[in-house]
Enzyme design. Structure first.
Site, PDB file in Angstrom:
ATOM      1  N   ARG A  93       0.434  -1.118  -0.127  1.00  0.00           N
ATOM      2  CA  ARG A  93      -0.053  -0.082  -0.149  1.00  0.00           C
ATOM      3  C   ARG A  93       0.830   1.464   0.282  1.00  0.00           C
ATOM      4  O   ARG A  93       0.803   2.161  -0.933  1.00  0.00           O
ATOM      5  CB  ARG A  93      -0.867   0.344   0.750  1.00  0.00           C
ATOM      6  CG  ARG A  93      -2.161  -0.447   1.206  1.00  0.00           C
ATOM      7  CD  ARG A  93      -3.638  -0.540   2.595  1.00  0.00           C
ATOM      8  NE  ARG A  93      -3.832  -2.266   2.418  1.00  0.00           N
ATOM      9  CZ  ARG A  93      -3.938  -2.436   3.757  1.00  0.00           C
ATOM     10  NH1 ARG A  93      -4.422  -1.856   4.667  1.00  0.00           N
ATOM     11  NH2 ARG A  93      -5.279  -3.639   3.385  1.00  0.00           N
TER      12      ARG A  93
ATOM     13  N   CYS B 256      -9.495  -1.529   5.827  1.00  0.00           N
ATOM     14  CA  CYS B 256     -10.996  -1.846   6.017  1.00  0.00           C
ATOM     15  C   CYS B 256     -11.672  -0.535   6.715  1.00  0.00           C
ATOM     16  O   CYS B 256     -12.410   0.227   6.399  1.00  0.00           O
ATOM     17  CB  CYS B 256     -11.462  -2.807   6.196  1.00  0.00           C
ATOM     18  SG  CYS B 256     -11.060  -3.288   7.847  1.00  0.00           S
TER      19      CYS B 256
ATOM     20  N   GLN C 158     -14.295  -2.220  15.785  1.00  0.00           N
ATOM     21  CA  GLN C 158     -14.410  -3.535  14.313  1.00  0.00           C
ATOM     22  C   GLN C 158     -14.881  -4.298  14.837  1.00  0.00           C
ATOM     23  O   GLN C 158     -13.915  -5.870  16.388  1.00  0.00           O
ATOM     24  CB  GLN C 158     -12.644  -3.566  14.037  1.00  0.00           C
ATOM     25  CG  GLN C 158     -12.505  -1.221  14.013  1.00  0.00           C
ATOM     26  CD  GLN C 158     -10.594  -1.712  12.535  1.00  0.00           C
ATOM     27  OE1 GLN C 158     -10.278  -0.894  14.315  1.00  0.00           O
ATOM     28  NE2 GLN C 158     -10.719  -2.980  12.318  1.00  0.00           N
TER      29      GLN C 158
ATOM     30  N   PRO D 281     -31.371 -19.810  36.237  1.00  0.00           N
ATOM     31  CA  PRO D 281     -32.444 -19.165  36.380  1.00  0.00           C
ATOM     32  C   PRO D 281     -32.872 -17.827  34.949  1.00  0.00           C
ATOM     33  O   PRO D 281     -32.174 -16.704  36.131  1.00  0.00           O
ATOM     34  CB  PRO D 281     -32.757 -19.209  37.555  1.00  0.00           C
ATOM     35  CG  PRO D 281     -32.036 -19.658  38.216  1.00  0.00           C
ATOM     36  CD  PRO D 281     -31.117 -19.949  37.476  1.00  0.00           C
TER      37      PRO D 281
ATOM     38  N   ARG E 149     -11.566  -3.901  18.896  1.00  0.00           N
ATOM     39  CA  ARG E 149     -12.535  -5.015  17.631  1.00  0.00           C
ATOM     40  C   ARG E 149     -13.663  -5.524  19.425  1.00  0.00           C
ATOM     41  O   ARG E 149     -13.190  -5.271  20.326  1.00  0.00           O
ATOM     42  CB  ARG E 149     -11.342  -6.592  17.935  1.00  0.00           C
ATOM     43  CG  ARG E 149     -12.153  -7.783  16.951  1.00  0.00           C
ATOM     44  CD  ARG E 149     -12.293  -7.701  16.441  1.00  0.00           C
ATOM     45  NE  ARG E 149     -10.841  -7.736  15.389  1.00  0.00           N
ATOM     46  CZ  ARG E 149     -10.446  -7.213  14.567  1.00  0.00           C
ATOM     47  NH1 ARG E 149     -10.874  -6.913  13.961  1.00  0.00           N
ATOM     48  NH2 ARG E 149      -9.031  -7.386  13.916  1.00  0.00           N
TER      49      ARG E 149
ATOM     50  N   HIS F  12     -18.120  -2.970  10.165  1.00  0.00           N
ATOM     51  CA  HIS F  12     -17.464  -1.625  11.382  1.00  0.00           C
ATOM     52  C   HIS F  12     -17.767  -0.825  11.692  1.00  0.00           C
ATOM     53  O   HIS F  12     -18.312   0.032  10.790  1.00  0.00           O
ATOM     54  CB  HIS F  12     -15.933  -1.289  11.049  1.00  0.00           C
ATOM     55  CG  HIS F  12     -14.764  -2.620  10.719  1.00  0.00           C
ATOM     56  ND1 HIS F  12     -14.639  -3.665  11.212  1.00  0.00           N
ATOM     57  CD2 HIS F  12     -12.972  -2.931  10.281  1.00  0.00           C
ATOM     58  CE1 HIS F  12     -13.585  -4.438  10.964  1.00  0.00           C
ATOM     59  NE2 HIS F  12     -12.854  -3.456   9.919  1.00  0.00           N
TER      60      HIS F  12
HETATM   61  P1  NAP Z   1      -7.874 -15.479   5.167  1.00  0.00           P
HETATM   62  O1  NAP Z   1      -9.946 -15.604   5.029  1.00  0.00           O
HETATM   63  O2  NAP Z   1      -7.698 -16.276   6.158  1.00  0.00           O
HETATM   64  O3  NAP Z   1      -7.802 -16.185   3.483  1.00  0.00           O
HETATM   65  C1  NAP Z   1      -6.233 -16.428   3.034  1.00  0.00           C
HETATM   66  C2  NAP Z   1      -6.247 -17.962   2.324  1.00  0.00           C
HETATM   67  O4  NAP Z   1      -6.021 -18.939   3.408  1.00  0.00           O
HETATM   68  C3  NAP Z   1      -7.077 -18.782   1.914  1.00  0.00           C
HETATM   69  O5  NAP Z   1      -7.349 -18.295   0.586  1.00  0.00           O
HETATM   70  C4  NAP Z   1      -6.857 -20.009   1.706  1.00  0.00           C
HETATM   71  O6  NAP Z   1      -5.446 -20.037   0.257  1.00  0.00           O
HETATM   72  C5  NAP Z   1      -6.562 -20.114   2.846  1.00  0.00           C
HETATM   73  N1  NAP Z   1      -6.992 -20.981   3.872  1.00  0.00           N
HETATM   74  C6  NAP Z   1      -6.941 -22.103   4.333  1.00  0.00           C
HETATM   75  N2  NAP Z   1      -8.072 -22.994   4.787  1.00  0.00           N
HETATM   76  C7  NAP Z   1      -8.921 -22.180   4.803  1.00  0.00           C
HETATM   77  C8  NAP Z   1     -10.413 -22.608   4.672  1.00  0.00           C
HETATM   78  N3  NAP Z   1     -10.640 -23.151   5.371  1.00  0.00           N
HETATM   79  N4  NAP Z   1     -11.219 -21.450   4.198  1.00  0.00           N
HETATM   80  C9  NAP Z   1     -11.339 -20.952   3.210  1.00  0.00           C
HETATM   81  N5  NAP Z   1      -9.658 -20.373   3.156  1.00  0.00           N
HETATM   82  C10 NAP Z   1      -8.484 -20.996   3.808  1.00  0.00           C
HETATM   83  O7  NAP Z   1      -7.977 -14.265   4.656  1.00  0.00           O
HETATM   84  P2  NAP Z   1      -8.721 -12.739   4.218  1.00  0.00           P
HETATM   85  O8  NAP Z   1      -9.553 -13.034   5.485  1.00  0.00           O
HETATM   86  O9  NAP Z   1      -9.476 -13.484   3.157  1.00  0.00           O
HETATM   87  O10 NAP Z   1      -7.954 -12.217   4.036  1.00  0.00           O
HETATM   88  C11 NAP Z   1      -6.716 -12.114   3.098  1.00  0.00           C
HETATM   89  C12 NAP Z   1      -6.210 -10.631   2.348  1.00  0.00           C
HETATM   90  O11 NAP Z   1      -6.674  -9.998   2.750  1.00  0.00           O
HETATM   91  C13 NAP Z   1      -4.648 -10.110   4.267  1.00  0.00           C
HETATM   92  O12 NAP Z   1      -4.210  -9.519   3.555  1.00  0.00           O
HETATM   93  C14 NAP Z   1      -5.816  -9.299   4.910  1.00  0.00           C
HETATM   94  O13 NAP Z   1      -4.700  -8.293   5.610  1.00  0.00           O
HETATM   95  C15 NAP Z   1      -6.772  -8.299   3.623  1.00  0.00           C
HETATM   96  N6  NAP Z   1      -7.761  -7.638   4.017  1.00  0.00           N
HETATM   97  C16 NAP Z   1      -8.486  -8.839   4.360  1.00  0.00           C
HETATM   98  C17 NAP Z   1      -9.959  -8.531   5.095  1.00  0.00           C
HETATM   99  C18 NAP Z   1     -10.607  -8.497   5.408  1.00  0.00           C
HETATM  100  O14 NAP Z   1     -11.734  -8.635   5.962  1.00  0.00           O
HETATM  101  N7  NAP Z   1     -10.460  -9.981   6.142  1.00  0.00           N
HETATM  102  C19 NAP Z   1      -9.856  -6.505   4.799  1.00  0.00           C
HETATM  103  C20 NAP Z   1      -9.247  -5.970   3.918  1.00  0.00           C
HETATM  104  C21 NAP Z   1      -8.090  -6.248   3.757  1.00  0.00           C
HETATM  105  P3  NAP Z   1      -5.489 -21.387  -0.827  1.00  0.00           P
HETATM  106  O15 NAP Z   1      -6.813 -21.449  -1.326  1.00  0.00           O
HETATM  107  O16 NAP Z   1      -3.719 -20.791  -0.337  1.00  0.00           O
HETATM  108  O17 NAP Z   1      -5.159 -22.191   0.813  1.00  0.00           O
END
Ligand code: NAP
Length: 372
Positions: free
Chosen positions: A101, A134, A161, A189, A263, A270
């Site tokens: 970024r 976000c 958040q 209760p 949080r 948020h």
């Molecule tokens: P996440 O849900 O943890 O997913 C990231 C990766 O983890 C998936 O693409 C997948 O990659 C792997 N994974 C492993 N087990 C999984 C399962 N059971 N289900 C789904 N995926 C699994 O991460 P995220 O929250 O989307 O965030 C991704 C990026 O966006 C980060 O850099 C974060 O900082 C950024 N971001 C997030 C947010 C937010 O609201 N969460 C907001 C702005 C920016 P593989 O297919 O390669 O295993």
């Protein structure tokens, strides 16, 4: 010839919301999508893969074969792969992670706010675009016109958040904690509030409460710390508030933005309580008109109890692109001090939507009206 677009991180929280939005808006038309995974190469992808197996997200040659790469995989992946990939590939990189970024060669994208900056960057040959933090994106969707009119001397943002900002596993842990607490309450209760409270507090403090993800109880409580510490007493999340706001708006000299990021036990919205120090006294009606003119998703909510209860809550906003801002009033500190409260879905405008829209802009299309 259709554009080849590679998706990395498509099955995570942000990635799956991105795919849903692209489906809803018909964005896959005219694209040749390729799906990658860091852990499931060879397995099946989503329906848009049309039966093609997932490619390995570490395979630089397969990645280089794409015109555009959209990564929702996370910062570590970007840090490892992006610099190596750039040595052999000059396509467009669109990223949800924070890694790039602040890179001078990258633009933070939030096109309803900085669409002109994005277009100028494209014209200059910039090919790296990162979605913003976000909280920052949601604050700017609601309040950018005040900055753009040169009215803001400084801003304090106190945040509330949601769990989703920390990923899928943390959302699930919050729900698990809620279940444990309500089962403790139902064993007591129901008519005796003090006894219910005692049972809930005991359950929150119990070592049995699942808290491996957050490191503390969140259900029925809050956590006044998000991300890691930075040297001046802020957290990294708080540092991003100032750094990213100023970069997105291209403010020079920078406008100080600070606050405390907290949080809370909401799922995916948020909220932020804002305190603006304006450069001059501005009538509230003028403030309201300015805010309402920002974009088609912002909604100015009257500073009244009924409207605030029904229109200005995570429950109302969750799953929508609407960004309400309300509680607008002058604060006791003086007529240049403006209070406000805003809410937004952090998986939509806070994460996936700016990426979806910049992909369309990279494809040379004007951003289209959304249907949510
Ligand atoms: P996440 O849900 O943890 O997913 C990231 C990766 O983890 C998936 O693409 C997948 O990659 C792997 N994974 C492993 N087990 C999984 C399962 N059971 N289900 C789904 N995926 C699994 O991460 P995220 O929250 O989307 O965030 C991704 C990026 O966006 C980060 O850099 C974060 O900082 C950024 N971001 C997030 C947010 C937010 O609201 N969460 C907001 C702005 C920016 P593989 O297919 O390669 O295993």
């Amino acid at each position: 010839m259709s554009l080849k677009v590679g998706f990395i991180g498509w099955r995570g929280m942000v990635g799956s919301v991105l795919l849903d939005r692209m489906r809803a808006e018909g964005d896959f038309a005219g694209l040749e999508p390729v799906f990658f995974s860091t852990s499931q190469a060879g397995q099946s992808g989503p329906p848009e893969a049309k039966g093609a197996a997932l490619r390995a997200a570490q395979d630089l040659d397969a990645l280089s074969d794409c015109d555009v790469l959209v990564s929702c995989q996370g910062g570590e992946y970007t840090q490892t792969v992006y610099p190596r990939l750039r040595k052999q590939w000059s396509g467009y990189w669109i990223d949800a992670a924070s890694t790039l970024r602040m890179d001078p060669q990258a633009v933070i994208v939030l096109d309803p706010v900085n669409g002109k900056q994005i277009q100028t960057a494209l014209d200059r040959g910039i090919k790296t675009f990162a979605g913003g933090n976000c909280t920052v994106s949601l604050m700017l969707m609601a309040a950018a016109p005040l900055f753009q009119a040169g009215l803001v001397e400084w801003l304090i943002s106190m945040t509330y958040q949601a769990a989703s900002g920390a990923g899928a596993a943390k959302m699930l842990e919050l729900v698990q904690q809620m279940k444990e607490l309500s089962s403790a309450a139902t064993r007591t209760p129901a008519q005796n509030a003090l006894e219910v409270d005692r049972a809930m507090t005991e359950a929150q403090r119990s070592t049995e409460l699942p808290q491996a993800e957050f490191g503390a109880p969140l259900a029925g409580s809050l956590i006044p710390w998000i991300d890691k510490a930075v040297p001046n007493g802020q957290t990294k999340e708080e540092w991003k508030g100032s750094a990213e706001t100023n970069k997105i708006l291209g403010l020079e000299p920078p406008v100080p933005v600070d606050g405390i990021c907290v949080r809370v036990g909401t799922m995916r919205c948020h909220s932020q309580a804002l305190c603006f120090k304006l450069r001059r006294e501005v009538p509230l009606t003028e403030v309201e008109q300015l805010l309402a003119s920002g974009n088609q998703w912002v909604r100015v909510i009257p500073n009244e109890k009924e409207a605030s209860l029904h229109e200005l809550t995570p429950t109302k906003v969750s799953g929508t692109l609407s960004v309400p801002i309300g509680r607008l009033h002058k604060l006791n500190m003086g007529p240049e001090f403006l209070g406000a409260f805003t809410v937004g879905d952090q998986l939509l405008w806070g994460a996936a939507e700016p990426l979806r829209r910049v992909l369309r802009i990279v494809r040379g299309e004007k951003a289209v009206a959304s249907t949510v």
